[in-house]
Write a protein that holds these residues in place. Structure first.
Motif, PDB file in Angstrom:
ATOM      1  N   GLY A  10       0.788  -1.230   0.000  1.00 52.27           N
ATOM      2  CA  GLY A  10       0.000   0.000   0.000  1.00 52.27           C
ATOM      3  C   GLY A  10       0.816   1.274   0.000  1.00 52.27           C
ATOM      4  O   GLY A  10       0.259   2.367  -0.018  1.00 52.27           O
ATOM      5  N   SER A  11       2.144   1.158   0.014  1.00 56.72           N
ATOM      6  CA  SER A  11       2.981   2.365   0.057  1.00 56.72           C
ATOM      7  C   SER A  11       3.056   3.068  -1.291  1.00 56.72           C
ATOM      8  O   SER A  11       3.475   4.219  -1.370  1.00 56.72           O
ATOM      9  CB  SER A  11       4.388   2.032   0.563  1.00 56.72           C
ATOM     10  OG  SER A  11       5.040   1.135  -0.302  1.00 56.72           O
ATOM     11  N   GLY A  12       2.657   2.385  -2.359  1.00 58.75           N
ATOM     12  CA  GLY A  12       2.625   2.997  -3.682  1.00 58.75           C
ATOM     13  C   GLY A  12       3.725   2.543  -4.614  1.00 58.75           C
ATOM     14  O   GLY A  12       3.953   3.173  -5.650  1.00 58.75           O
ATOM     15  N   LYS A  13       4.396   1.456  -4.286  1.00 59.80           N
ATOM     16  CA  LYS A  13       5.551   1.024  -5.087  1.00 59.80           C
ATOM     17  C   LYS A  13       5.210   0.810  -6.560  1.00 59.80           C
ATOM     18  O   LYS A  13       5.909   1.296  -7.436  1.00 59.80           O
ATOM     19  CB  LYS A  13       6.153  -0.248  -4.490  1.00 59.80           C
ATOM     20  CG  LYS A  13       6.666  -0.081  -3.072  1.00 59.80           C
ATOM     21  CD  LYS A  13       7.190  -1.378  -2.494  1.00 59.80           C
ATOM     22  CE  LYS A  13       6.202  -2.491  -2.434  1.00 59.80           C
ATOM     23  NZ  LYS A  13       5.146  -2.366  -1.417  1.00 59.80           N
ATOM     24  N   SER A  14       4.143   0.089  -6.834  1.00 57.51           N
ATOM     25  CA  SER A  14       3.791  -0.207  -8.225  1.00 57.51           C
ATOM     26  C   SER A  14       3.312   1.040  -8.957  1.00 57.51           C
ATOM     27  O   SER A  14       3.751   1.310 -10.078  1.00 57.51           O
ATOM     28  CB  SER A  14       2.724  -1.303  -8.292  1.00 57.51           C
ATOM     29  OG  SER A  14       3.260  -2.519  -7.812  1.00 57.51           O
ATOM     30  N   ALA A  15       2.428   1.801  -8.355  1.00 60.98           N
ATOM     31  CA  ALA A  15       1.900   3.002  -9.017  1.00 60.98           C
ATOM     32  C   ALA A  15       2.998   4.039  -9.227  1.00 60.98           C
ATOM     33  O   ALA A  15       3.135   4.602 -10.323  1.00 60.98           O
ATOM     34  CB  ALA A  15       0.751   3.597  -8.199  1.00 60.98           C
ATOM     35  N   VAL A  16       3.793   4.286  -8.198  1.00 63.18           N
ATOM     36  CA  VAL A  16       4.902   5.232  -8.321  1.00 63.18           C
ATOM     37  C   VAL A  16       5.908   4.704  -9.337  1.00 63.18           C
ATOM     38  O   VAL A  16       6.412   5.451 -10.179  1.00 63.18           O
ATOM     39  CB  VAL A  16       5.575   5.482  -6.951  1.00 63.18           C
ATOM     40  CG1 VAL A  16       6.888   6.241  -7.101  1.00 63.18           C
ATOM     41  CG2 VAL A  16       4.630   6.236  -6.022  1.00 63.18           C
ATOM     42  N   ASP A 100       7.268   5.287   2.309  1.00 65.32           N
ATOM     43  CA  ASP A 100       6.773   5.055   3.656  1.00 65.32           C
ATOM     44  C   ASP A 100       5.527   5.884   3.938  1.00 65.32           C
ATOM     45  O   ASP A 100       5.385   6.996   3.432  1.00 65.32           O
ATOM     46  CB  ASP A 100       7.879   5.418   4.662  1.00 65.32           C
ATOM     47  CG  ASP A 100       7.596   4.915   6.057  1.00 65.32           C
ATOM     48  OD1 ASP A 100       6.842   3.931   6.215  1.00 65.32           O
ATOM     49  OD2 ASP A 100       8.119   5.514   7.007  1.00 65.32           O
ATOM     50  N   ALA A 101       4.641   5.322   4.742  1.00 64.71           N
ATOM     51  CA  ALA A 101       3.447   6.003   5.232  1.00 64.71           C
ATOM     52  C   ALA A 101       3.007   5.283   6.502  1.00 64.71           C
ATOM     53  O   ALA A 101       3.370   4.119   6.722  1.00 64.71           O
ATOM     54  CB  ALA A 101       2.337   5.984   4.184  1.00 64.71           C
ATOM     55  N   PRO A 102       2.223   5.930   7.341  1.00 73.60           N
ATOM     56  CA  PRO A 102       1.742   5.279   8.564  1.00 73.60           C
ATOM     57  C   PRO A 102       0.873   4.053   8.248  1.00 73.60           C
ATOM     58  O   PRO A 102       0.188   4.029   7.214  1.00 73.60           O
ATOM     59  CB  PRO A 102       0.907   6.363   9.256  1.00 73.60           C
ATOM     60  CG  PRO A 102       1.354   7.651   8.655  1.00 73.60           C
ATOM     61  CD  PRO A 102       1.793   7.328   7.257  1.00 73.60           C
TER      62      PRO A 102
END
Length: 172
Positions: A10-16, A100-102
């Motif tokens: 959910g940190s956004g690795k694929s989208a980013v 990273d995100a909470p």
């Protein structure tokens, strides 16, 4: 040099990673997708049939091969940094960026993406499990990362812009 994205689910690795690869004109590689393609089944099925250990073995082999190539944007699975050999291969192969995100933010994103696709969140308290994973993996992420980028309350474009600035050696 590769650009490697690590972080919890959910940190956004694929989208980013997809957007960053497009901006840089580089190929995008998703290690989870490669593991699934090579196994001929989705990650939840690999976990069910081989357990986490079997999945991590497959993942480590994919990482070893992918990290040996150059000029890619690589999105890893959330636990890719758990094995020292994988951390080292990723660090030697490029710039490792920890997204990273909470845990609460990651949990909301995981719910939106379909929590059934997240075998490590199975059970009665998925948010608690995600908090535990964040705490347990923090040292591995820190050991693997060259730089840490927050994805909290930021658009994909803002995150990619920060990574591009890092690549240019500019302050963020």
């Amino acid at each position: 040099m590769n650009i490697v994205l690590i972080g919890l689910m959910g940190s956004g690795k694929s989208a980013v990673g997809r957007l960053l690869a497009e901006r840089l004109g580089r190929p995008f590689v998703d290690t989870d997708a490669l593991v699934e393609a090579e196994a001929g089944r989705p990650i939840p099925a690999i976990f069910a049939e081989e357990g986490e250990e079997g999945f991590r073995r497959r993942e480590a082999e994919v990482i070893r091969r992918v990290a040996a190539r150059d000029g890619q944007v690589i999105a890893t699975g959330g636990g890719a940094v758990l094995w020292a050999e994988s951390r080292e291969a990723l660090r030697q192969g490029g710039l490792v960026v920890w997204l990273d995100a909470p845990p609460e933010t990651l949990f909301r994103r995981a719910l939106a993406q379909g929590i059934a696709q997240r075998p490590l969140l199975a059970g009665p308290d998925p948010l608690g499990r995600l908090r535990d994973l964040a705490e347990a993996r923090q040292a591995a992420y820190a050991a693997a990362a060259h730089v840490r980028v927050s994805t909290e309350n930021r658009s994909l474009h803002e995150i990619v812009a920060e990574i591009m600035n890092i690549l240019r050696g500019q302050p963020t």
